[in-house]
Design an enzyme around this catalytic site. Structure first.
Site, PDB file in Angstrom:
ATOM      1  N   LYS A  45       0.993  -1.223  -0.310  1.00  0.00           N
ATOM      2  CA  LYS A  45       0.027   0.064  -0.079  1.00  0.00           C
ATOM      3  C   LYS A  45       0.701   1.165   0.068  1.00  0.00           C
ATOM      4  O   LYS A  45       0.573   2.183  -0.650  1.00  0.00           O
ATOM      5  CB  LYS A  45      -0.920   0.000   1.314  1.00  0.00           C
ATOM      6  N   GLN A  54      -4.417  -1.263   9.753  1.00  0.00           N
ATOM      7  CA  GLN A  54      -4.452  -2.567   9.200  1.00  0.00           C
ATOM      8  C   GLN A  54      -4.982  -3.763   9.999  1.00  0.00           C
ATOM      9  O   GLN A  54      -4.795  -3.811  11.204  1.00  0.00           O
ATOM     10  CB  GLN A  54      -3.168  -2.937   8.739  1.00  0.00           C
ATOM     11  N   ASP A  64     -10.972   3.079   4.258  1.00  0.00           N
ATOM     12  CA  ASP A  64     -11.232   1.389   4.053  1.00  0.00           C
ATOM     13  C   ASP A  64     -12.635   1.397   4.084  1.00  0.00           C
ATOM     14  O   ASP A  64     -13.239   0.397   3.595  1.00  0.00           O
ATOM     15  CB  ASP A  64     -10.615   0.693   5.341  1.00  0.00           C
TER      16      ASP A  64
END
Ligand code: NAD
Length: 282
Positions: free
Chosen positions: A52, A96, A119
């Site tokens: 990422k 994460q 997200d």
């Protein structure tokens, strides 16, 4: 049969994002900035975060990784999220997952400001998606929808089957397809007669996490298959390889279009994260 090239579609989207970022910067704005929070040493998470961060860099997006020890207290993680929420130099926040057991993922996600939730996991964004309102859409299902649209200009009226009801893939995928006016069925671990459900579907999105569980013979001829699964198996030669939730070789004989694993949905997830970060900055 058409192979849906996720790598190519993702590269196109990444180039689009990079172009928009460059335009912003040329207009005198600072580049979009993403904060990535990584707790502990989970090897898969480390790889995801590295990918990422690299993708951000290539698109001209700034990223900052906050590494916390595996035994960090939930309160300390929440403090960091709070700090990032109010940091004017940060547009997007990504924590994460998975988190270690002492940190409640739902509580941590709820602590992220919905406007920085790139997200798309915050209840406000999940609710907006369920209501058909604009908001941040989770990256994997957003990527799946983009791939579907390379095959079907119009999804209205198509029979779509989503296999899996996780909050990060199955549920938001179903909501997106409803908004596209598809006729949507969601199958899960308690569903009866999955082969019969699959055989009706013009579109199958498989997000189960079981290697090759969807068989080619179940598919309606010409169906479009989006395989979200990433499963590591040991091949006949003793080597590890990745396979999807769909038995690819069989399915390719019947499907009209299908995503490979790897090289299908995976690359789209990161590309959509970049797009969400750009949108957060805008
Ligand atoms: P999950 O474990 O949270 O959910 C799996 C879902 O499958 C559950 O809702 C469950 O009800 C359903 N299920 C289990 N057994 C079933 C059965 N026999 N019949 C029908 N449904 C059944 O998984 P997830 O996080 O949604 O991920 C699913 C897969 O997608 C995994 O392989 C994961 O690695 C992969 N994934 C890929 C990406 C990507 O970027 N390509 C992103 C996220 C997840």
């Amino acid at each position: 049969m058409r192979l849906i090239d996720g790598k190519a579609v993702a590269a196109e989207l990444r180039a689009e994002v990079a172009g928009a970022v460059a335009k912003r910067v040329a207009a005198g704005c600072r580049p979009p900035a993403l904060a990535v929070v990584l707790v502990g040493e989970d090897p898969a998470s480390q790889v995801y975060v590295r990918n990422k961060v690299q993708a951000c860099q290539e698109a001209g997006i700034r990223s900052r990784t906050h590494r916390l020890p595996a035994d960090v207290a939930e309160a300390a993680l929440l403090d960091l999220v709070q700090e990032l929420n109010t940091d004017p130099e940060i547009d997007g926040i990504l924590v994460q997952l998975p988190l270690p057991p002492q940190c409640n993922a739902a509580r941590v996600i709820e602590a992220i400001h919905p406007g920085k939730d790139v997200d798309g996991f915050h209840p406000v964004n999940a609710g907006r998606l369920a209501l058909g309102l604009p908001g941040f859409v989770p990256c994997t299902p957003a990527g799946c929808l983009r791939l579907l649209k390379t095959v079907h200009a119009e999804l209205a009226g198509l029979e779509a089957l989503v296999i899996g009801r996780s909050t990060i893939v199955g549920r938001p995928m179903a909501a997106l397809l409803v908004s596209e006016s598809a006729t949507v069925t969601v199958a899960h671990s308690k569903s009866r007669d999955l082969p019969a459900l699959v055989s009706r579907a013009d579109i199958v999105v498989a997000a189960v996490g079981q290697a090759e569980m969807v068989r080619g013979g179940w598919l309606k001829p010409g169906a479009t298959v989006i395989d979200v699964g990433i499963n590591r198996v040991t091949g006949a030669n003793g080597k590890a390889r990745l396979v999807g939730d769909v038995a690819f070789a069989e399915a390719a004989e019947v499907a009209g279009a299908i995503t490979p694993v790897p090289g299908g949905v995976g690359p789209m997830t990161i590309a959509c994260l970049l797009l969400n970060t750009l949108r957060a900055a805008a």
